[in-house]
Structure formats: C-alpha cells, structure tokens
Design a protein around this motif. Sequence first.
Motif, short mmCIF file in Angstrom:
data_model
loop_
_atom_site.label_atom_id
_atom_site.label_comp_id
_atom_site.label_asym_id
_atom_site.label_seq_id
_atom_site.Cartn_x
_atom_site.Cartn_y
_atom_site.Cartn_z
N ARG A 35 -0.69 -3.14 7.89
CA ARG A 35 0.30 -3.41 6.84
C ARG A 35 0.48 -2.18 5.95
O ARG A 35 -0.48 -1.54 5.56
CB ARG A 35 -0.16 -4.60 5.98
N VAL A 36 1.75 -1.89 5.65
CA VAL A 36 2.09 -0.87 4.67
C VAL A 36 2.51 -1.57 3.39
O VAL A 36 3.40 -2.44 3.42
CB VAL A 36 3.24 0.04 5.17
N LEU A 37 1.90 -1.23 2.28
CA LEU A 37 2.31 -1.76 0.99
C LEU A 37 3.21 -0.73 0.31
O LEU A 37 2.77 0.38 0.01
CB LEU A 37 1.10 -2.06 0.11
N ARG A 38 4.45 -1.12 0.08
CA ARG A 38 5.39 -0.26 -0.65
C ARG A 38 5.39 -0.76 -2.10
O ARG A 38 5.81 -1.89 -2.38
CB ARG A 38 6.78 -0.35 -0.04
N LEU A 39 4.88 0.05 -3.00
CA LEU A 39 4.59 -0.37 -4.37
C LEU A 39 5.58 0.25 -5.34
O LEU A 39 5.64 1.48 -5.48
CB LEU A 39 3.16 0.04 -4.73
N LEU A 40 6.32 -0.60 -6.04
CA LEU A 40 7.38 -0.14 -6.94
C LEU A 40 7.09 -0.57 -8.37
O LEU A 40 6.84 -1.74 -8.64
CB LEU A 40 8.73 -0.71 -6.48
N ASP A 41 7.14 0.41 -9.27
CA ASP A 41 6.99 0.13 -10.69
C ASP A 41 7.49 1.33 -11.47
O ASP A 41 7.49 2.45 -10.96
CB ASP A 41 5.52 -0.16 -11.04
N LEU A 42 7.90 1.07 -12.72
CA LEU A 42 8.25 2.18 -13.62
C LEU A 42 7.01 2.88 -14.14
O LEU A 42 7.03 4.07 -14.45
CB LEU A 42 9.07 1.66 -14.80
N ALA A 43 5.92 2.16 -14.28
CA ALA A 43 4.68 2.70 -14.82
C ALA A 43 3.97 3.55 -13.77
O ALA A 43 4.14 3.35 -12.56
CB ALA A 43 3.78 1.57 -15.28
N PRO A 44 3.16 4.51 -14.21
CA PRO A 44 2.40 5.33 -13.26
C PRO A 44 1.45 4.47 -12.42
O PRO A 44 0.91 3.46 -12.90
CB PRO A 44 1.61 6.28 -14.17
N GLN A 45 1.25 4.90 -11.17
CA GLN A 45 0.35 4.19 -10.27
C GLN A 45 -0.64 5.17 -9.67
O GLN A 45 -0.30 6.33 -9.43
CB GLN A 45 1.13 3.51 -9.15
N PRO A 46 -1.87 4.72 -9.41
CA PRO A 46 -2.84 5.62 -8.79
C PRO A 46 -2.37 6.08 -7.42
O PRO A 46 -1.74 5.32 -6.67
CB PRO A 46 -4.10 4.74 -8.66
N ALA A 47 -2.67 7.32 -7.10
CA ALA A 47 -2.34 7.85 -5.78
C ALA A 47 -3.09 7.07 -4.71
O ALA A 47 -4.10 6.40 -4.98
CB ALA A 47 -2.69 9.32 -5.71
N ALA B 233 -5.58 6.02 -2.04
CA ALA B 233 -6.96 6.36 -1.74
C ALA B 233 -7.09 6.67 -0.25
O ALA B 233 -6.18 6.39 0.54
CB ALA B 233 -7.88 5.20 -2.13
N ASP B 234 -8.21 7.24 0.14
CA ASP B 234 -8.44 7.53 1.54
C ASP B 234 -8.33 6.27 2.37
O ASP B 234 -8.97 5.25 2.07
CB ASP B 234 -9.84 8.14 1.74
N GLY B 235 -7.49 6.31 3.38
CA GLY B 235 -7.32 5.17 4.26
C GLY B 235 -6.40 4.09 3.74
O GLY B 235 -6.18 3.07 4.42
N GLU B 236 -5.86 4.26 2.54
CA GLU B 236 -4.98 3.25 1.96
C GLU B 236 -3.54 3.51 2.42
O GLU B 236 -3.00 4.58 2.18
CB GLU B 236 -5.06 3.28 0.44
N ASN B 237 -2.95 2.53 3.05
CA ASN B 237 -1.61 2.68 3.63
C ASN B 237 -0.56 2.18 2.64
O ASN B 237 -0.13 1.04 2.69
CB ASN B 237 -1.53 1.90 4.94
N VAL B 238 -0.21 3.05 1.68
CA VAL B 238 0.74 2.66 0.64
C VAL B 238 1.84 3.69 0.51
O VAL B 238 1.68 4.86 0.85
CB VAL B 238 0.05 2.46 -0.74
N GLU B 239 2.97 3.22 0.02
CA GLU B 239 4.11 4.07 -0.33
C GLU B 239 4.44 3.78 -1.79
O GLU B 239 4.71 2.63 -2.15
CB GLU B 239 5.32 3.76 0.56
N LEU B 240 4.40 4.77 -2.64
CA LEU B 240 4.60 4.59 -4.07
C LEU B 240 6.02 4.95 -4.47
O LEU B 240 6.53 6.01 -4.10
CB LEU B 240 3.61 5.45 -4.86
N ILE B 241 6.66 4.07 -5.23
CA ILE B 241 8.01 4.29 -5.71
C ILE B 241 8.03 4.09 -7.22
O ILE B 241 7.56 3.05 -7.72
CB ILE B 241 9.02 3.32 -5.05
N THR B 242 8.57 5.06 -7.94
CA THR B 242 8.74 4.93 -9.38
C THR B 242 10.19 4.56 -9.65
O THR B 242 11.10 5.38 -9.45
CB THR B 242 8.39 6.24 -10.10
N ALA B 243 10.42 3.34 -10.05
CA ALA B 243 11.79 2.85 -10.26
C ALA B 243 11.75 1.53 -11.01
O ALA B 243 10.71 0.87 -11.09
CB ALA B 243 12.53 2.67 -8.93
#
Length: 274
Positions: free
Chosen positions: A28-40, A42-52
Amino acid sequence: MADQRVLITGSAGIVGTFMRPRLRRADRVLRLLDLAPQPAAADGENVELITASVTDADAMARACEGVDALIHLGGHSRENTWEATLDVNINGTHTVLEAARAAGVPRVVLASSNHAVGFRRIDEAGEAGLPADSTARPDTFYGVSKAAIEALGSLYHSRFGMDVIVVRIGSCFESPLLLGPRGLITWLSPDDGARLFEACLSCPSPGYRIIWGVSDNTRRVYSLAEAEELGYKSLDNAETYAAELAGRPELTGIAADHVGGQFCTAPLGTFNPM
C-alpha cells in the motif's frame, strides 16, 4: 499486482497522525495531504507527501490521480466561525468529492462526528445503542458541517455509484483521559480506528453506509452493529481507564443528557480546542 494507493486528507491532524503508521502495509502507498508540515518518509515507509488544502480544486484533482480509495479527514475538527466551517468543511468536502468523482476513485471514507447527532438524547439509544444512521440533530456549526458532509456523500453515491462510508467518530485520542468521564462513552482507540478504516477499505461493495467510529466501550451508547457488518472488530475498551477518571467532574444538565455533551451548550461559532 500494483500497490493499493490510499489518499488521506488531513493527514497531519490528530486522527491522520495516528493512522499513518497503523495503515502502513507493504502493498500500500499512503498519499498524505495536508496544509501543515508532515514528517518525511521514514526508512521503508511507502508514502507520498502533498502540501495542499482540501479547498484547492486543482491540487485535489492531482492528488486523486491513480487513487484506489480516499479517507477524508481534512477540515476543522472543532467549532469555528460559520464562514470558516462553510469554506473548509462543507465546500472543501465538495471539492474533495468532485475531484474523486472526476478521477474515478471508487471508494471514499468520510470522517463525520457524533456532533452531527449531538442533540439526540442518550436515552434514545436503547439496548442495542443509538443506530448509526440516526437522522441529523447537530449541536454546533461543526455538527451542521458533518451533517452536510454525510448528505454530500449520499449524493455522490446515488448520482455516481461511488462507494461511500461515513464514519461518525466519537473521540479518537491516545486515551480517554483527556476527555474526562465522557470519554468512557465516546472513545475510539487509535488501534481500533485503524481496524475500522481497514474494514472500510476492504469490505466488498458497501454502497452508502453510515457507521459509528467508537471502541466497544462498556458505557458506549452507540450501536456497533453497522460497523461490524463491514468486518470491524473492536479490541479496546475505555473502561480500562475508569479508575484514573474517578472523581473527575461529570457532565450535568443538557450536556449530560445528549450525545454531543458539552458541545450542546458551547457558544456557537467560537473555536473550542476540546
């Protein structure tokens, strides 16, 4: 088989922060969207960060591309001015749903609240608990926005065939201690929250559903039957914290008699951190 991509709006908020590690899976890929800052990542964490913002139609359209499911947690999570509530919670949810529709996202999970029915009396619950699809009786502008979100979800299911599950969350915190004695009724543990969202993501063809988002608390007044039909199984119970809450002030009057608790008497349109 391609990895499942799940978009979570409001991922830097309280519930979103709890869900980020708990909904992690190798496929699973978690695509994470928020206006607030999010942690980068982590090793092995399958995420996509969106600031919006959820109110940004173009950003939401891009965020929904290639998404298999959407968990919409974004928005003001407490009472706020009518203008802010309308803009972010109601118009923002419309923007999210429209982007999901245009992108062909087949399933959306909408975070609603017990405050959508806050003026339901606790003694309406009966032995089985208050039905998850009890009609709206909001207690605040915030509650009105959640009732509107539920209606929007129903519309997008009926018009466009999208699977939409509305989760009326009680109170999702690390423990119910922050909430006082009312937390023994409303608590949704973070682990149970993840179990509930997993059930929402995996159940076949749910159509349009409203379910309660609470743990199987000894003192709960909410029905879990509807969530259990989707495969949810609560393993936590706020009663384990009862001794630590002994002696804390209990709600009285209108707040004690209604599902919304102190929200039923709080000033309308005034930000309330609790």
